[in-house]
Design an enzyme around this catalytic site. Structure first.
Site, PDB file in Angstrom:
ATOM      1  N   HIS A 154     -23.761  17.491  70.259  1.00  0.00           N
ATOM      2  CA  HIS A 154     -22.787  16.395  70.303  1.00  0.00           C
ATOM      3  C   HIS A 154     -21.702  16.692  71.341  1.00  0.00           C
ATOM      4  O   HIS A 154     -21.365  15.843  72.177  1.00  0.00           O
ATOM      5  CB  HIS A 154     -22.171  16.220  68.908  1.00  0.00           C
ATOM      6  CG  HIS A 154     -21.084  15.213  68.822  1.00  0.00           C
ATOM      7  ND1 HIS A 154     -21.218  14.024  68.131  1.00  0.00           N
ATOM      8  CD2 HIS A 154     -19.810  15.194  69.314  1.00  0.00           C
ATOM      9  CE1 HIS A 154     -20.101  13.338  68.208  1.00  0.00           C
ATOM     10  NE2 HIS A 154     -19.223  14.027  68.912  1.00  0.00           N
ATOM     11  N   GLU A 155     -21.160  17.921  71.279  1.00  0.00           N
ATOM     12  CA  GLU A 155     -20.082  18.286  72.203  1.00  0.00           C
ATOM     13  C   GLU A 155     -20.597  18.456  73.634  1.00  0.00           C
ATOM     14  O   GLU A 155     -19.896  18.106  74.597  1.00  0.00           O
ATOM     15  CB  GLU A 155     -19.412  19.582  71.726  1.00  0.00           C
ATOM     16  CG  GLU A 155     -18.790  19.484  70.344  1.00  0.00           C
ATOM     17  CD  GLU A 155     -17.779  18.364  70.217  1.00  0.00           C
ATOM     18  OE1 GLU A 155     -17.073  18.065  71.199  1.00  0.00           O
ATOM     19  OE2 GLU A 155     -17.701  17.763  69.124  1.00  0.00           O
ATOM     20  N   HIS A 210     -20.524  15.293  75.534  1.00  0.00           N
ATOM     21  CA  HIS A 210     -19.206  15.015  76.116  1.00  0.00           C
ATOM     22  C   HIS A 210     -19.022  15.780  77.430  1.00  0.00           C
ATOM     23  O   HIS A 210     -18.504  15.243  78.416  1.00  0.00           O
ATOM     24  CB  HIS A 210     -18.096  15.429  75.148  1.00  0.00           C
ATOM     25  CG  HIS A 210     -17.962  14.549  73.951  1.00  0.00           C
ATOM     26  ND1 HIS A 210     -17.877  13.174  74.018  1.00  0.00           N
ATOM     27  CD2 HIS A 210     -17.878  14.860  72.628  1.00  0.00           C
ATOM     28  CE1 HIS A 210     -17.742  12.673  72.803  1.00  0.00           C
ATOM     29  NE2 HIS A 210     -17.742  13.681  71.940  1.00  0.00           N
ATOM     30  N   ASP A 252     -13.968  10.069  68.134  1.00  0.00           N
ATOM     31  CA  ASP A 252     -14.532   9.455  69.336  1.00  0.00           C
ATOM     32  C   ASP A 252     -14.432   7.938  69.287  1.00  0.00           C
ATOM     33  O   ASP A 252     -14.220   7.285  70.312  1.00  0.00           O
ATOM     34  CB  ASP A 252     -16.005   9.864  69.499  1.00  0.00           C
ATOM     35  CG  ASP A 252     -16.159  11.348  69.796  1.00  0.00           C
ATOM     36  OD1 ASP A 252     -15.256  11.919  70.432  1.00  0.00           O
ATOM     37  OD2 ASP A 252     -17.187  11.929  69.402  1.00  0.00           O
TER      38      ASP A 252
END
Length: 317
Positions: A71-72, A75, A166
């Site tokens: 997930h990170e 980004h 987010d």
């Protein structure tokens, strides 16, 4: 010997690696939580007749943490594609945090950078559910099913429209695109984040009132989530307040008459400078007083540094 300088990570966290130039850090609380989850899940797998139930529980928790890292990383990938500097990725008790240095330059950039994480979680979740369906019955199916639904839930939770989630950044980007006012988007999303923090507290209290150990566990988790949301939303409001104060600074509005003063030795600044550009200009050429000039080079007035500082503190010129 040459190499990339390693920047220090968050206080109290330890480094486990790097990705795309960003350090990957883990807070000790994540390890403690992981161990607790293994102890909680192990007996459940044991009752289902699974061989090595604690090993299966450990594999599940590691897989879930890897999902958070993915997930990170999403980004990181999008931020780096826009040329932004990513200082670090930190995994902590409530998930992860990607520290991006600098602000998005457009609403589109903010939207895509913020939305990439939940999208990655959703894709991982759907893929895991697909694998669970193909695996049939048994331990493997249960593990993949758990990974899938946790990722889907994480994606949904992160898309709640309140900062620091987010979804709050997505809402900020949408309001920015529609109104042209980034700070309005930050303030709206931050206040929704505060409302979500209060709602989480109320939910935990209701669950605890229902009684039972599970209710108090829900209260503890809700409390952690509430603190996380409230602190993040409050920080966003403080950032918006500072940015608003800077944005309100316009050199021509702070000008005072030149009178008969000799201005030949004063640094000159365009009278239409404002906001960040004005602060950068006086940082490059430090002085107590500046001569403001119009586009034709004519004197407009004097700008005193003390007046600029007072205007910032008061929040308006």
């Amino acid at each position: 010997m040459t190499g990339e300088t390693r920047r220090p990570g968050p206080a109290g966290a330890f480094r486990i690696g790097r990705v795309l130039g960003a350090g990957i850090f883990v807070r000790p609380g994540l390890v403690v939580m992981g161990a607790a989850l293994v102890l909680l899940l192990g007996p459940r797998f044991e009752r289902s007749g699974t061989d090595d139930p604690y090993l299966v529980a450990f594999a599940l928790i590691v897989a879930l943490y890897v999902s958070v890292l993915l997930h990170e990383i999403a980004h990181v990938v999008v931020a780096r594609s826009y040329g932004m500097d990513v200082a670090s990725v930190t995994l902590h008790l409530l998930g992860g945090e990607t520290l991006i240095e600098g602000e998005s330059r457009s609403a589109r950039q903010e939207l895509l950078t913020a939305g990439s994480g939940p999208l990655a979680s959703l894709l991982v979740g759907l893929a895991a559910l697909g694998v669970a369906g193909a695996a049939g019955d048994g331990t493997a199916s249960t593990v993949w099913w758990s990974i899938g639904w946790v990722n889907v839930i994480v994606a949904g939770f992160n898309l709640l429209p309140g900062l620091p989630l987010d979804g709050g950044r997505v809402l900020r980007a949408i309001i920015w695109a529609v109104t042209g006012r980034e700070l309005t988007g930050i303030r709206v999303a931050a206040w929704i984040g505060r409302v979500a923090a209060v709602a989480a507290t109320v939910f935990g209290a209701v669950r605890a009132a229902a009684g039972g150990a599970a209710g108090y566990l829900d209260l503890a988790v809700a409390g952690l989530v509430s603190v996380f949301l409230w602190q993040g939303a409050s920080q966003a409001l403080r950032v918006a307040d500072r940015a608003g104060r800077i944005e309100s600074l316009v050199a021509s509005r702070l000008a005072v008459d030149v009178d008969d003063r000799d201005t030949s030795d004063l640094p000159r600044l365009p009278s239409d400078l404002g906001g960040v550009a004005l602060l950068r200009a006086i940082t490059r050429v430090p002085a107590d007083t500046y001569l403001l000039v119009d586009p034709d080079g004519h004197d407009v007035g004097l700008l005193r540094r003390d007046d600029l500082s007072d205007a910032y503190r008061e929040g308006s010129p």
